[in-house]
Write an enzyme that holds these catalytic residues in place. Structure first.
Site, mmCIF file in Angstrom:
data_model
loop_
_atom_site.group_PDB
_atom_site.id
_atom_site.type_symbol
_atom_site.label_atom_id
_atom_site.label_comp_id
_atom_site.label_asym_id
_atom_site.label_seq_id
_atom_site.Cartn_x
_atom_site.Cartn_y
_atom_site.Cartn_z
ATOM 1 N N GLU A 131 -11.324 -4.112 -34.723
ATOM 2 C CA GLU A 131 -10.404 -4.468 -35.652
ATOM 3 C C GLU A 131 -10.457 -5.581 -34.286
ATOM 4 O O GLU A 131 -10.302 -6.223 -33.005
ATOM 5 C CB GLU A 131 -8.392 -4.315 -35.764
ATOM 6 N N HIS A 167 -5.694 -5.210 -42.025
ATOM 7 C CA HIS A 167 -4.678 -4.629 -41.455
ATOM 8 C C HIS A 167 -3.605 -5.383 -41.740
ATOM 9 O O HIS A 167 -2.713 -5.741 -40.923
ATOM 10 C CB HIS A 167 -5.002 -4.391 -39.950
HETATM 11 N N1 NAD Z 1 -1.770 -0.495 -42.389
HETATM 12 C C1 NAD Z 1 -0.504 -0.278 -41.710
HETATM 13 O O1 NAD Z 1 -0.124 -1.814 -41.877
HETATM 14 C C2 NAD Z 1 0.580 0.270 -41.699
HETATM 15 C C3 NAD Z 1 1.623 0.629 -41.354
HETATM 16 C C4 NAD Z 1 2.508 0.919 -41.707
HETATM 17 C C5 NAD Z 1 2.432 1.905 -40.815
HETATM 18 N N2 NAD Z 1 0.774 2.137 -40.680
HETATM 19 C C6 NAD Z 1 0.399 3.688 -39.963
HETATM 20 O O2 NAD Z 1 1.176 4.913 -40.722
HETATM 21 C C7 NAD Z 1 1.810 5.602 -39.911
HETATM 22 C C8 NAD Z 1 2.915 6.313 -40.421
HETATM 23 O O3 NAD Z 1 4.046 5.710 -41.036
HETATM 24 P P1 NAD Z 1 4.969 6.427 -40.776
HETATM 25 O O4 NAD Z 1 6.268 5.718 -41.010
HETATM 26 O O5 NAD Z 1 5.247 7.206 -42.516
HETATM 27 O O6 NAD Z 1 5.325 7.871 -39.682
HETATM 28 P P2 NAD Z 1 6.449 8.906 -39.582
HETATM 29 O O7 NAD Z 1 6.516 9.270 -38.214
HETATM 30 O O8 NAD Z 1 7.540 8.970 -40.807
HETATM 31 O O9 NAD Z 1 4.976 10.365 -40.766
HETATM 32 C C9 NAD Z 1 4.052 10.398 -40.129
HETATM 33 C C10 NAD Z 1 4.168 12.218 -40.442
HETATM 34 O O10 NAD Z 1 2.327 12.773 -40.359
HETATM 35 C C11 NAD Z 1 2.497 13.756 -39.841
HETATM 36 N N3 NAD Z 1 1.922 14.627 -38.827
HETATM 37 C C12 NAD Z 1 1.380 14.346 -37.557
HETATM 38 N N4 NAD Z 1 0.174 14.262 -37.315
HETATM 39 C C13 NAD Z 1 -0.386 15.113 -38.446
HETATM 40 C C14 NAD Z 1 -1.519 16.393 -38.449
HETATM 41 N N5 NAD Z 1 -2.206 15.948 -37.246
HETATM 42 N N6 NAD Z 1 -1.521 16.271 -39.613
HETATM 43 C C15 NAD Z 1 -1.216 16.320 -40.647
HETATM 44 N N7 NAD Z 1 0.127 14.984 -41.083
HETATM 45 C C16 NAD Z 1 1.080 15.021 -39.909
HETATM 46 C C17 NAD Z 1 4.071 14.242 -39.331
HETATM 47 O O11 NAD Z 1 4.616 15.558 -39.132
HETATM 48 C C18 NAD Z 1 4.815 13.568 -39.878
HETATM 49 O O12 NAD Z 1 5.812 13.945 -41.114
HETATM 50 C C19 NAD Z 1 2.052 4.691 -38.916
HETATM 51 O O13 NAD Z 1 1.926 6.119 -37.358
HETATM 52 C C20 NAD Z 1 1.331 4.167 -38.059
HETATM 53 O O14 NAD Z 1 0.226 4.471 -37.349
HETATM 54 C C21 NAD Z 1 -0.042 1.517 -40.819
HETATM 55 O O1 2HG Z 2 1.889 -5.311 -37.851
HETATM 56 C C1 2HG Z 2 0.754 -5.029 -37.712
HETATM 57 O O2 2HG Z 2 0.123 -5.051 -36.440
HETATM 58 C C2 2HG Z 2 1.203 -2.425 -37.787
HETATM 59 C C3 2HG Z 2 1.273 -3.127 -38.527
HETATM 60 C C4 2HG Z 2 1.123 -1.618 -38.742
HETATM 61 O O3 2HG Z 2 0.176 -0.562 -38.231
HETATM 62 C C5 2HG Z 2 2.257 -0.728 -38.491
HETATM 63 O O4 2HG Z 2 2.467 0.495 -36.945
HETATM 64 O O5 2HG Z 2 3.836 -1.026 -38.492
#
Ligand code: NAD
Ligand code: 2HG
Length: 409
Positions: free
Chosen positions: A269, A292
């Site tokens: 990214e 993102h």
């Molecule tokens: N795009 C964005 O801006 C953004 C924002 C927030 C979070 N995220 C990403 O989203 C991810 C998930 O967030 P969350 O708060 O729901 O996390 P979380 O930890 O609450 O949930 C993750 C889930 O994935 C499961 N998991 C882990 N490894 C796995 C696998 N190999 N196969 C299947 N399931 C698996 C876990 O058991 C858990 O239930 C974060 O780790 C982050 O990287 C991205």
């Molecule tokens: O704000 C960001 O850069 C990351 C957002 C998201 O991927 C997260 O992990 O919460």
């Protein structure tokens, strides 16, 4: 005054990547004045130079805190990840340096879930292509290939904070929800857990990924998984860029094997809004590309700013490490009239007795003491009379296994 206890005006905070101003407000109202902010992530060499002089660092997802970077961080006390993911931080290297890492595990979950649902609706209606065409002067008024979301099956990979929020919202719109998770989870509403990723892929009209970046999730969706999806299905990835192999996805979208995709995160990214975004998905009208921004709403960012800054203040002011992602968690009361010694050490037998020998050999009275360990490190907090804190701190630093010690008063 001990050399390792700084007065607040000397404690330096560096907040990168456009962290919401709510964070600086929390820090200022707690009495911290040295707060430097930057709208972008720093390249590795610049980050290494800067970090040498910083006590607290705030980042989001674009800063890479590698072992090399921690090598330079001789003053660093804690890192605040103003986001959910902490994969951009080498948590072991941080622990080895005695640096606590905090994040905001829930503040942007709703924002991600809302975006995913909106994208699912737009993709099912072919809006990205129709929109792109209209911008080029075209007019595609047709119901062909357009569907309601009601009754469709949403397959969620990763049924954690975001996956479960999405599940509830999707059912409210009349969707069927299935999910795959490595952990057995209580399904919300009428959702049901399936036992393998391929089982989920084979039955879902829309697949949405919500797993963290780990060794097990790396390239979890490759050519075989794309092939296992239903013809005409949709893939949404707002998790991490390393979860999906982009080339086979691009090919399936070009061949119209998939109806569309919405991708928010990418293997590489841009570091800032000024750098060019490069991807094989560029130019495909059936793909929604977002930079993102799954968690980037004013509500989420303001809440994250407050939440993480408050955690840093608590750790700095009184040693409380509650909800740290790499440290033993200790919730500490105030310590009026006492000096508080914080000792972080490798979790090997004998350290606590070596620490307490220092107090008994030097006739230092302990007002209160707290110990918490995880498998790698131990965190001992001891409140003592002010007069003895310089001597005690000097001796604590010599205990074998010590990673870091400091005093608060
Ligand atoms: N795009 C964005 O801006 C953004 C924002 C927030 C979070 N995220 C990403 O989203 C991810 C998930 O967030 P969350 O708060 O729901 O996390 P979380 O930890 O609450 O949930 C993750 C889930 O994935 C499961 N998991 C882990 N490894 C796995 C696998 N190999 N196969 C299947 N399931 C698996 C876990 O058991 C858990 O239930 C974060 O780790 C982050 O990287 C991205
Ligand atoms: O704000 C960001 O850069 C990351 C957002 C998201 O991927 C997260 O992990 O919460």
């Amino acid at each position: 005054m001990s050399k390792t206890s700084l007065d607040k005006s000397k404690i330096k905070f560096l907040l990168l990547e456009g962290i919401h101003p709510s964070a600086s407000e929390v820090l200022r109202s707690a009495g911290y004045t040295q707060i430097e902010t930057s709208p972008k992530a720093l390249p590795p060499e610049e980050l290494k130079a800067k970090i040498a002089d910083v006590h607290f660092l705030g980042i989001r997802s674009a800063s890479q805190l590698t072992a090399d970077v921690f090598e330079q961080a001789s003053r660093l006390v804690a890192v605040g990840c103003f986001c959910i993911g902490t994969n951009q931080v080498d948590l072991n290297a941080a622990r080895e340096k005695g640096v606590a890492v905090f994040n905001a595990p829930y503040s942007n979950t709703r924002s991600v879930a809302e975006l995913v649902l909106a994208e699912a609706i737009l993709l099912l209606r072919g809006v990205p292509e129709k929109n792109a065409l209209a911008h080029r002067g075209g007019w595609l008024k047709s119901a062909a290939g357009s569907y309601e979301i009601r009754g469709k099956t949403l397959g969620i990979v990763g049924y954690g904070s975001i996956g479960t929020q999405l599940s509830v919202l999707a059912e409210a719109l009349g969707m069927q929800v299935a999910f795959f998770d490595v952990v057995t989870k209580l399904p919300l509403g009428n959702a049901r857990q399936v036992h393998s990723l391929h089982e989920l892929l084979a039955q879902s009209d829309i697949v949405s990924l919500h797993v963290p970046e780990t060794a097990a999730t790396q390239w979890m969706i490759g050519a075989a998984e794309v092939a296992a999806m239903k013809p005409g299905a949709i893939l949404i990835n707002a998790s991490r860029g390393t979860v999906v192999e982009i080339e086979p996805l691009a090919e399936a979208l070009k061949q119209k094997k998939l109806l569309g995709a919405a991708i928010d995160v990418f293997p590489v990214e841009p570091r800032s809004n000024k750098d060019e975004f490069q991807s094989p998905l560029r130019g495909l009208d059936n793909v929604i590309l977002t930079p993102h921004i799954g968690g980037s709403t004013m509500e989420a960012q303001a809440n994250i700013g407050l939440e993480v800054a408050e955690k840093l203040v608590k750790y700095s002011d009184n040693g409380t490490s509650t909800s740290s992602v790499n440290f033993p968690e200790v919730a500490l009361p105030a310590h009026p009239g006492k000096h508080r010694l914080l000792h972080i050490h490798r979790n090997v037998p004998g350290v606590l007795s070596a620490i307490n020998r220092i107090f008994s050999d030097n006739h230092i009275n302990i007002a209160s003491q707290y110990l918490q360990t995880n498998e790698k490190i131990g965190y001992v907090v001891t409140d003592i009379d002010a007069a003895s804190s310089d001597l005690a701190l000097e001796k604590l630093a010599q205990v074998e296994g010590t990673l870091r010690s400091r005093v608060l008063f």
